[in-house]
Design a protein around this motif. Sequence first.
Motif, PDB file in Angstrom:
ATOM      1  N   TYR A 167      40.116   9.232   9.647  1.00 17.78           N
ATOM      2  CA  TYR A 167      39.656   7.873   9.891  1.00 17.78           C
ATOM      3  C   TYR A 167      40.656   7.132  10.776  1.00 17.78           C
ATOM      4  CZ  TYR A 167      36.730   8.543   5.663  1.00 17.78           C
ATOM      5  OH  TYR A 167      35.839   8.999   4.738  1.00 17.78           O
ATOM      6  N   ALA A 168      40.140   6.212  11.563  1.00 18.78           N
ATOM      7  CA  ALA A 168      41.010   5.310  12.327  1.00 18.78           C
ATOM      8  C   ALA A 168      40.337   3.947  12.408  1.00 18.78           C
ATOM      9  CB  ALA A 168      41.273   5.847  13.728  1.00 18.78           C
ATOM     10  N   GLU A 200      44.204  11.960  17.029  1.00 22.90           N
ATOM     11  CA  GLU A 200      44.503  10.677  17.654  1.00 22.90           C
ATOM     12  C   GLU A 200      43.285  10.144  18.391  1.00 22.90           C
ATOM     13  OE1 GLU A 200      48.695  10.743  19.569  1.00 22.90           O
ATOM     14  OE2 GLU A 200      48.041  12.836  19.421  1.00 22.90           O
ATOM     15  N   ILE A 201      43.196   8.817  18.438  1.00 24.13           N
ATOM     16  CA  ILE A 201      42.215   8.137  19.268  1.00 24.13           C
ATOM     17  C   ILE A 201      42.987   7.520  20.435  1.00 24.13           C
ATOM     18  CG2 ILE A 201      40.414   6.395  19.364  1.00 24.13           C
ATOM     19  CD1 ILE A 201      39.800   8.710  17.478  1.00 24.13           C
ATOM     20  N   LEU A 202      42.612   7.861  21.651  1.00 25.47           N
ATOM     21  CA  LEU A 202      43.352   7.436  22.831  1.00 25.47           C
ATOM     22  C   LEU A 202      42.618   6.312  23.552  1.00 25.47           C
ATOM     23  CD1 LEU A 202      44.197  10.978  24.300  1.00 25.47           C
ATOM     24  CD2 LEU A 202      45.381   9.719  22.493  1.00 25.47           C
ATOM     25  N   GLY A 203      43.362   5.283  23.942  1.00 21.79           N
ATOM     26  CA  GLY A 203      42.810   4.247  24.805  1.00 21.79           C
ATOM     27  C   GLY A 203      41.928   3.231  24.119  1.00 21.79           C
ATOM     28  N   VAL A 204      42.413   2.628  23.014  1.00 19.94           N
ATOM     29  CA  VAL A 204      41.649   1.590  22.312  1.00 19.94           C
ATOM     30  C   VAL A 204      42.524   0.358  22.106  1.00 19.94           C
ATOM     31  CG1 VAL A 204      39.994   3.080  21.127  1.00 19.94           C
ATOM     32  CG2 VAL A 204      42.245   2.694  20.121  1.00 19.94           C
ATOM     33  N   ALA A 205      41.887  -0.806  22.021  1.00 13.99           N
ATOM     34  CA  ALA A 205      42.618  -2.045  21.727  1.00 13.99           C
ATOM     35  C   ALA A 205      42.994  -2.052  20.255  1.00 13.99           C
ATOM     36  CB  ALA A 205      41.770  -3.264  22.068  1.00 13.99           C
ATOM     37  N   GLN A 208      48.358   5.461  11.478  1.00 13.63           N
ATOM     38  CA  GLN A 208      47.577   5.227  10.271  1.00 13.63           C
ATOM     39  C   GLN A 208      47.512   6.470   9.401  1.00 13.63           C
ATOM     40  OE1 GLN A 208      43.751   3.455  11.263  1.00 13.63           O
ATOM     41  NE2 GLN A 208      44.686   2.067  12.761  1.00 13.63           N
ATOM     42  N   SER A 209      48.417   7.415   9.656  1.00 14.06           N
ATOM     43  CA  SER A 209      48.369   8.681   8.932  1.00 14.06           C
ATOM     44  C   SER A 209      48.654   8.515   7.449  1.00 14.06           C
ATOM     45  CB  SER A 209      49.361   9.669   9.542  1.00 14.06           C
ATOM     46  OG  SER A 209      50.680   9.136   9.533  1.00 14.06           O
ATOM     47  N   ALA A 210      49.353   7.430   7.065  1.00 11.95           N
ATOM     48  CA  ALA A 210      49.652   7.204   5.651  1.00 11.95           C
ATOM     49  C   ALA A 210      49.261   5.778   5.278  1.00 11.95           C
ATOM     50  CB  ALA A 210      51.132   7.479   5.391  1.00 11.95           C
ATOM     51  N   ALA A 223      46.497  -4.603  25.329  1.00 12.84           N
ATOM     52  CA  ALA A 223      46.399  -3.439  26.189  1.00 12.84           C
ATOM     53  C   ALA A 223      45.939  -2.240  25.357  1.00 12.84           C
ATOM     54  CB  ALA A 223      47.751  -3.157  26.843  1.00 12.84           C
ATOM     55  N   LEU A 224      45.351  -1.255  26.016  1.00 13.97           N
ATOM     56  CA  LEU A 224      44.861  -0.088  25.312  1.00 13.97           C
ATOM     57  C   LEU A 224      46.032   0.785  24.847  1.00 13.97           C
ATOM     58  CD1 LEU A 224      41.831   0.860  27.579  1.00 13.97           C
ATOM     59  CD2 LEU A 224      41.909  -0.662  25.605  1.00 13.97           C
ATOM     60  N   GLN A 225      45.929   1.274  23.612  1.00 11.51           N
ATOM     61  CA  GLN A 225      46.978   2.112  23.050  1.00 11.51           C
ATOM     62  C   GLN A 225      46.344   3.285  22.307  1.00 11.51           C
ATOM     63  OE1 GLN A 225      50.747   0.243  21.859  1.00 11.51           O
ATOM     64  NE2 GLN A 225      49.548  -1.597  21.422  1.00 11.51           N
ATOM     65  N   ASN A 226      47.202   4.139  21.763  1.00  7.37           N
ATOM     66  CA  ASN A 226      46.740   5.313  21.032  1.00  7.37           C
ATOM     67  C   ASN A 226      47.012   5.135  19.541  1.00  7.37           C
ATOM     68  OD1 ASN A 226      46.248   6.319  23.595  1.00  7.37           O
ATOM     69  ND2 ASN A 226      48.154   7.464  23.677  1.00  7.37           N
ATOM     70  N   VAL A 227      46.094   5.622  18.711  1.00 10.42           N
ATOM     71  CA  VAL A 227      46.191   5.473  17.259  1.00 10.42           C
ATOM     72  C   VAL A 227      46.172   6.853  16.609  1.00 10.42           C
ATOM     73  CG1 VAL A 227      45.026   4.623  15.193  1.00 10.42           C
ATOM     74  CG2 VAL A 227      45.118   3.195  17.236  1.00 10.42           C
ATOM     75  N   ILE A 228      47.133   7.108  15.725  1.00  7.69           N
ATOM     76  CA  ILE A 228      47.126   8.325  14.917  1.00  7.69           C
ATOM     77  C   ILE A 228      46.221   8.086  13.714  1.00  7.69           C
ATOM     78  CG2 ILE A 228      48.518   9.928  13.564  1.00  7.69           C
ATOM     79  CD1 ILE A 228      50.911   9.144  15.284  1.00  7.69           C
TER      80      ILE A 228
END
Length: 523
Positions: free
Chosen positions: A216-217, A178-183, A125-127, A200-205
Amino acid sequence: MKKILFSVAAAALMFAGCSSDEEGALGSQMHLSINPTIANPQVMPTSRVTDTDFEAGDKIGLRVKMTTGVEFLANEPMVYDAAQGLFTSSKNWYEDINLTSDLFAYHPFVEGAALPTNFEVKLDQSAEGYAQSDLLVAMKSKVNPTTAATQMTFSHKMARLIIDIKSNTSGYDISKVEILGVATAGTLNLENGEVTAASALQNVIAHTAQANKMYYALVMPQAGVKMSVKVTTADGQSRTYSLQATDLKSGENRRLATDVKPVSINVTISGPINQWVDGEDLIIDGGETPAEQNVVEWGGVKYKTVTLSNGQVWMAENLRYLPAGKTASSNPADGSGVWLPCNLQKAADASRVETDGYYYSYPVLLGIEGEKFTAENYNKYEGAQGICPKGWHVPTEADWAKLTDQGSEFYTDEQKGAFLPLLAKAGMNITGLGYINGATATTTPVYMANESKAPDGAGKFGMAYYASSTSQSIDFNTAGKPESGIKKIGYRAAMVTYNANYNRLTIANQMAYGAAPVRCVKD
């Protein structure tokens, strides 16, 4: 603020005393349009990248479902006209102006014959991925065809995380958050407009709202998630901090006030956030008991256990169980099946049993009858109780993978496996130690141990194996001919790597004519 309108942009119709035929034709002269507003405008966020509202050319999808059950429009695209402040369409209302409909509109628009029932946020979500992740939904019931714009109120359906960098004393700019371990994916209920996490849980930039200051994420609403925030600076160093399990609600901000320090980050909780509905404070996972602790008794020894947020229940200590008739040997070559652990000098060391447990041969730890491998039995014991207590088993490769693979709360990209400090924080206490190596059926087994090359690795083990019950391969003295005898057998094992580059747990192969410690997992 721009308005989000669903209106029927109609030609000006002045009907006075019109006939029934004229009334029936009214809908055919009215174009659909929407006059949009944002729910709770005083608390709505900057959810779009450039503005707090829709932009010229933005597109929504609309369903018009008559109260008779007929779907008049299934997924009609409507484009935002910034000059009018309306979403407009070339489609007209149906002709019966007395027949009401239920309207469902959403953004961002997805091409298709029907409304989408699945939605996922972008992992990066960086851009532009940030704006594309902001699901907005509006619903209105019992709407009659009209010459005026139909007003609809759009609500945010994702939860938003705000990482507020209060200070940065690392000496470097922040390159990534990054946010680690979220749906990140889920289903959209077309009856009530709610979303339910289903991935499954994933990581978000995270998106950079203000470099080195605010990030923001957007993630799926979800309950009981145990996430982490990771801040990476321009020198390539990362700081990760885990939070206790918390609920993330639709349309709600959760804010993390963060101090980036040279070697770590501290996370505190802020007060209200402008433009979002504030949820309850996050709880920092920094207590002495970060996960539920309990004990199980086996063979006269009480073992601490830990319940992880993924639902697994593990022993938090290595097994020190002696099967009936067994004594722990100090000679890896004697075939006893149970051995004392070794020290860094590759010598048996009884003082290490309390922390390292015993080393067990694979036939013994799996409970193989006669303690002998055959071509028929080596792969028949996956998930076996083995030497674990009743209701527990020797972990399979899949059990270990829940800790080490992407999607695990303990996995980090830098480590390419489970980060050992995160496992320790959760109560697993996985560390490097020795093992017994036996490469083939005829190799003389020996103690193996090496000192870590990590900066603080003096006097610490650099690697270790923890047994699994999942077989990997079998080789015969003559390829493809079991009658020639077994040459070697491989089992999947959890492997600790602690050196100048890694401090992690991954999955690798261990030759099964050696021996390893055991960590039991509950059925």
